[in-house]
Design an enzyme around this catalytic site. Structure first.
Site, PDB file in Angstrom:
ATOM      1  N   GLU A   1     -12.655  -5.388 -30.526  1.00 48.54           N
ATOM      2  CA  GLU A   1     -11.156  -6.007 -30.142  1.00 48.54           C
ATOM      3  C   GLU A   1     -10.793  -7.338 -30.712  1.00 48.54           C
ATOM      4  OE1 GLU A   1     -11.866  -5.788 -25.397  1.00 48.54           O
ATOM      5  OE2 GLU A   1     -13.877  -6.284 -26.491  1.00 48.54           O
TER       6      GLU A   1
ATOM      7  N   ASP B   1      -6.884  -5.614 -26.552  1.00 45.40           N
ATOM      8  CA  ASP B   1      -7.139  -6.908 -27.080  1.00 45.40           C
ATOM      9  C   ASP B   1      -7.001  -7.037 -28.553  1.00 45.40           C
ATOM     10  OD1 ASP B   1      -7.706  -8.642 -24.907  1.00 45.40           O
ATOM     11  OD2 ASP B   1      -9.437  -7.286 -24.423  1.00 45.40           O
TER      12      ASP B   1
ATOM     13  N   CYS C   1     -10.015   2.979 -26.711  1.00 44.61           N
ATOM     14  CA  CYS C   1     -10.083   3.006 -25.207  1.00 44.61           C
ATOM     15  C   CYS C   1      -9.093   2.093 -24.615  1.00 44.61           C
ATOM     16  CB  CYS C   1     -11.401   2.762 -24.634  1.00 44.61           C
ATOM     17  SG  CYS C   1     -12.143   0.920 -24.946  1.00 44.61           S
TER      18      CYS C   1
ATOM     19  N   HIS D   1       0.742  -1.138  -0.151  1.00 41.89           N
ATOM     20  CA  HIS D   1       0.058   0.031   0.054  1.00 41.89           C
ATOM     21  C   HIS D   1       0.894   1.399  -0.058  1.00 41.89           C
ATOM     22  CE1 HIS D   1      -3.864  -2.213   1.505  1.00 41.89           C
ATOM     23  NE2 HIS D   1      -3.674  -2.081   0.187  1.00 41.89           N
TER      24      HIS D   1
HETATM   25  C1  PEP Z   1      -8.911  -3.217 -24.487  1.00 35.44           C
HETATM   26  O1  PEP Z   1      -8.958  -4.569 -24.700  1.00 35.44           O
HETATM   27  O2  PEP Z   1      -8.089  -2.682 -25.286  1.00 35.44           O
HETATM   28  C2  PEP Z   1      -9.786  -2.736 -23.634  1.00 35.44           C
HETATM   29  C3  PEP Z   1      -9.817  -1.465 -23.233  1.00 35.44           C
HETATM   30  O3  PEP Z   1     -10.251  -3.590 -22.669  1.00 35.44           O
HETATM   31  P1  PEP Z   1      -9.656  -4.306 -21.273  1.00 35.44           P
HETATM   32  O4  PEP Z   1      -8.250  -3.763 -21.374  1.00 35.44           O
HETATM   33  O5  PEP Z   1     -10.540  -4.222 -20.285  1.00 35.44           O
HETATM   34  O6  PEP Z   1      -9.669  -5.828 -22.133  1.00 35.44           O
HETATM   35 MG    MG Z   2     -10.480  -5.688 -23.874  1.00 34.69          MG
END
Ligand code: PEP
Ligand code: MG
Length: 830
Positions: A697, A721, A766, A463
């Site tokens: 993905e 992914d 993302c 922590h």
């Molecule tokens: C991704 O696969 O880029 C994504 C944002 O999902 P996660 O990292 O939660 O699998």
């Molecule tokens: Mg993902």
């Protein structure tokens, strides 16, 4: 499934043994009942309690009873006379702890009473082999027939043990679970030592193989699907038996995070950055130091001045006075922690844990008992907490072991309060060097004075380290005891992102570090000052910079860092680490809190993305050889539509009052999206129509964007992914981290396909790539409209976007797609 009953004189002993056994089960649920002590603090056994425990444990398949000694055995025998179905109960003479572990693993794998009892009775084999050599390996009738089986068309394979501590209890337990689920008979032999063969369903016999790191283990399978069985075992071994990352892996995690910082830094200040990285040399102190909190720190070493805590062995008064001393100290420390917690932001949970320790009845009860038998409050307190911490030290799980530091932190705080010492942290300018620090100490550091932390001990998952990261204080851990002998005032320079530490650096190295530190600081300061403003490119296009969040606390941090929206809410945080799914009401409450924190800005709630590598204990799933290619994301949601229905119901309730969108993960086929949409339509009240999007993905989904485009409002590309699937490079595999670069032209082309075919649907990214300024420029050039990143990265990404011109980005993206490799893309893009 059979149940297990643990009978002991001591409640503490029984619950600790059960905790240890549960640790081996990898979340497979089994029923273990405890009948131990006359109450939580009084030693003894009670036949009626044992009978009750057996009745609770036996769900029809019987119960195996493990006992410690003496009257535990007598009480268990007496209990049989109190039961209606004593024939379904087996009293087992196995060693208490080893037997319990072996029986639990066997029960979890579906063993019947006889098998589990047999496993338990042989549970000393591993220890015996370790201490006396393989000669004492128990005879294993199944294993002894290995040659016969080989002549019956056996499949064979060999794996090398890659687990840090060898084939110890946790990986062995995982192996047993895997083998028990196979339709084949599997046996193993340690080719390096000659030990075995051993049945793959027997934890005790596997333990007796004495498998150490680097040993070669032969796998022999017979039965209907022998080849597949060997493949499954080898795949599991290659995944290191799904062990929680070891310390070194955790350290790698932390440097992974820094690796992306390294890529970012190449974008803006290549020469200084690279020179600094090249110019530092590791100190070689005790194997470390290891990177723990990214950033550059330079300054003279200082240490915390400890006034020696002299703990009196003898009480200063009667037990009431000593109890009073303890209570007052605990109250004072509680008040201190509550104050610290109020300023701890997203890390407040750390201090929640400390407050809970101060309320732990078992700990406090044990101290009070010690005081009543004429101990001094400080001495008993120190002893009880140290022994609890020492228990945690012995656990194999790094994260749990790191919790010993929490106990010691609380121990010292209360001790200091009882002895009248101040626990206040007085910061000095420079690099704080210490054996270890408590979270409260890190929270109390003055960020303007303390330029870095070097710990002789510590771990990247403690922590204290988490707090150092969230407070932006560069830190190294595990530097070894020698670092404590470096004189105070010695100037050091450290890079918390790479683990480099330069003691008394020469002028050139110092200049490199200084240049780099100044650059980092200036960039961050300027970016933070502008974080609330929109990110508008030089040519006047507004790019929305969103936040990837995993909870309501993150939401506040994201908004504080200037997030324009929540681009990805990883709702799995609500579902993991519990025994049953959260109710619709519970989910609604959390989603609503997040939406309220975003105050009218859009919030994209991704439906549950578990399965495969992120199993949920309350969802039964077959073990998969390739979980990343298995039943995960929307595939699992459609297999368990009631979970999806509940989640969409909760989302719709919030969507009635706030702009929330639904996003489905791991979509591959249009039919998956249409099915999920049908469930959404069923649960959505009239007039509630949240926006719908999918994560891109899977490469096939990217290639089929046009067929999804009419059915979604937005796409969000998950480059984490997408990269792993496009390049066949598992995202967690350190050996492939260079290959798994989202800037590979193959991945960029897939992203271009999405942007080109998305029609009127918005396209966001993302994945982690969105937080890399080099990648961000190319993504915008490819046609991405929105970037969603971790909250701390928002100000810097906004600043980077403001420096971009979309026409230049488009040319850069076109050039990048013509490159042959990610390395080439990076070379032409910096
Ligand atoms: C991704 O696969 O880029 C994504 C944002 O999902 P996660 O990292 O939660 O699998
Ligand atoms: Mg993902």
């Amino acid at each position: 499934m059979i149940g297990i009953v643990v009978v002991s004189h001591s409640h503490a002993l029984a619950t600790a043994a059960v905790a240890l056994a549960t640790e081996m089960l990898h979340n497979q649920p089994i029923r273990i009942e405890v009948a131990a002590g006359l109450d939580e603090h009084t030693l003894g056994t009670d036949a009626v309690a044992v009978a009750d425990a057996i009745a609770n444990a036996d769900s029809g398949d019987g119960a195996l009873v493990l006992m410690d000694l003496g009257s535990a055995v007598l009480s268990a025998e007496l209990a049989l006379e109190l039961l209606d179905s004593p024939h379904r109960v087996r009293l087992c003479s196995a060693p208490f702890v080893e037997g319990l572990i072996a029986a639990s693993v066997a029960a979890a794998g579906g063993a019947d009473l006889d098998e589990a009892a047999d496993e338990a009775e042989n549970a000393l084999a591993g220890k015996q082999t370790h201490l006396h050599g393989p000669a004492t390996t128990p005879s294993d009738p199944a294993g002894a027939r290995i040659d016969t089986y080989q002549s019956e068309k056996a499949a064979t394979g060999v794996f090398v043990i890659m687990n840090h501590h060898g084939l110890h209890a946790r990986p062995a337990a995982r192996l047993v679970a895997e083998v028990r689920a196979l339709p084949a008979t599997v046996r193993l032999r340690n080719l390096t030592t000659g030990a075995g063969p051993a049945s793959g369903t027997s934890l005790s016999r596997i333990a007796a193989l004495g498998g150490l790191p680097g040993h070669e283990i032969e796998v022999v399978a017979t039965g209907s699907d022998a080849d597949a069985a060997v493949g499954r075992v080898l795949a599991l071994a290659a995944r290191r038996f799904d062990e929680t990352p070891s310390t070194s892996a955790a350290i790698q995690d932390s440097s992974d995070r820094c690796a992306s910082t390294g890529r970012e830094s190449n974008a803006g200040h290549t020469p200084a950055d690279q020179a600094a990285n090249a110019g530092c040399t590791p100190t070689g102190l005790g194997g470390g130091p290891f990177p723990a909190s990214a950033g550059i720190g330079i300054g003279p070493i200082w240490r915390i001045e400890h006034s020696e805590l002299v703990v009196p062995e003898h009480p200063s008064g009667p037990p009431e006075v000593e109890r009073e001393l303890l209570d007052t100290a605990i109250a004072a420390v509680r008040a201190d922690i509550e104050r610290t917690r109020a300023h701890a932001g997203a890390e407040a949970e750390i201090f929640e844990a400390h407050l809970l320790l101060l309320e732990d009845d078992e700990l406090i009860g044990a101290v009070q008992q010690g005081i009543d038998t004429a101990g001094s409050a400080p001495a008993v307190w120190a002893r009880v907490l140290e022994s609890a911490a020492a228990e945690l030290d012995r656990l194999t799980d790094d994260y749990q072991r790191a919790r010993a530091a929490d106990l010691r932190a609380i121990r010292d705080q209360v001790l200091a309060a009882m002895l009248g010492h101040s626990t206040e942290m007085i910061s000095r300018a420079g690099i704080l060097v210490a054996a270890d620090l408590t979270p409260a100490q890190v929270a109390g550091l003055d960020r303007d004075l303390v330029t870095g932390i070097v710990l002789a001990q510590g771990s990247p998952t403690s922590h204290s380290t988490i707090l150092a990261r969230s407070r932006g204080i560069p830190a190294l851990v595990g530097a070894g005891p020698q670092v404590l002998t470096v004189p105070e005032g010695t100037v050091v320079a450290l890079d918390g992102g790479t683990g480099r530490l330069a003691l008394d650096p020469g002028a050139a190295t110092l200049a490199e570090f200084t240049g780099l530190a100044n650059w980092h600081r200036e960039q961050r300061r300027a970016a933070e000052a502008e974080a609330d403003k929109p990110a508008i490119t030089r040519d006047g296009t507004t790019i929305h910079i969103a936040a990837n969040i995993g909870g309501d606390l993150d939401a506040l941090e994201a908004v504080g860092n200037g997030a324009d929206l929540a681009g990805l809410v990883r709702t799995e945080f609500l579902f993991l680490g519990r025994d049953d799914a959260p109710s619709t009401d519970e989910q609604e409450q959390v989603y609503r809190a997040i939406a309220e924190a975003f105050g009218g800005r859009r919030v994209v709630l991704r439906t549950l993305d578990v399965g495969g590598d992120k199993p949920l204990p309350y969802i039964e799933q077959p073990i998969e050889a390739n979980p990343f290619l298995g039943v995960r994301g929307i595939r699992l949601a459609l297999a368990r539509p009631e979970l999806l229905r509940d989640q969409l119901t909760a989302i719709c309730r919030v969507a009635a009052d706030h702009p929330v969108s639904v996003m489905f993960p791991m979509v591959t086929q249009l039919e998956e999206l249409l099915q999920a949409r049908r469930i959404l339509d069923e649960v959505a009240p009239a007039g509630v129509t949240p926006e719908v999007g999918i994560m891109v993905e899977v490469p096939a989904a990217a290639a089929k964007t046009a067929s999804f485009a009419d059915h979604v409002d937005f796409f969000s590309i998950g480059t984490n992914d997408l990269t792993q699937y496009a390049l066949a490079a598992e995202r967690g595999n350190e050996a492939l981290s260079t290959l798994a670069d989202p800037l590979d032209p193959g991945v960029l082309r897939l992203i271009a396909m999405v942007c080109e075919a998305a029609g009127s649907a918005r396209v966001a990214v993302c994945g982690e790539a969105a937080a890399d300024p080099v990648a961000a420029a190319l993504l915008l050039g490819l046609g991405v409209h929105e970037l969603s990143v971790a909250p701390p990265a928002i100000p810097l990404i906004k600043a980077a976007v403001r420096n971009l011109d979309l026409t230049e980005c488009r040319s850069a993206a076109a050039r990048a797609m013509q490159c042959a490799s990610a390395t080439e893309v990076r070379a032409i893009s910096t």
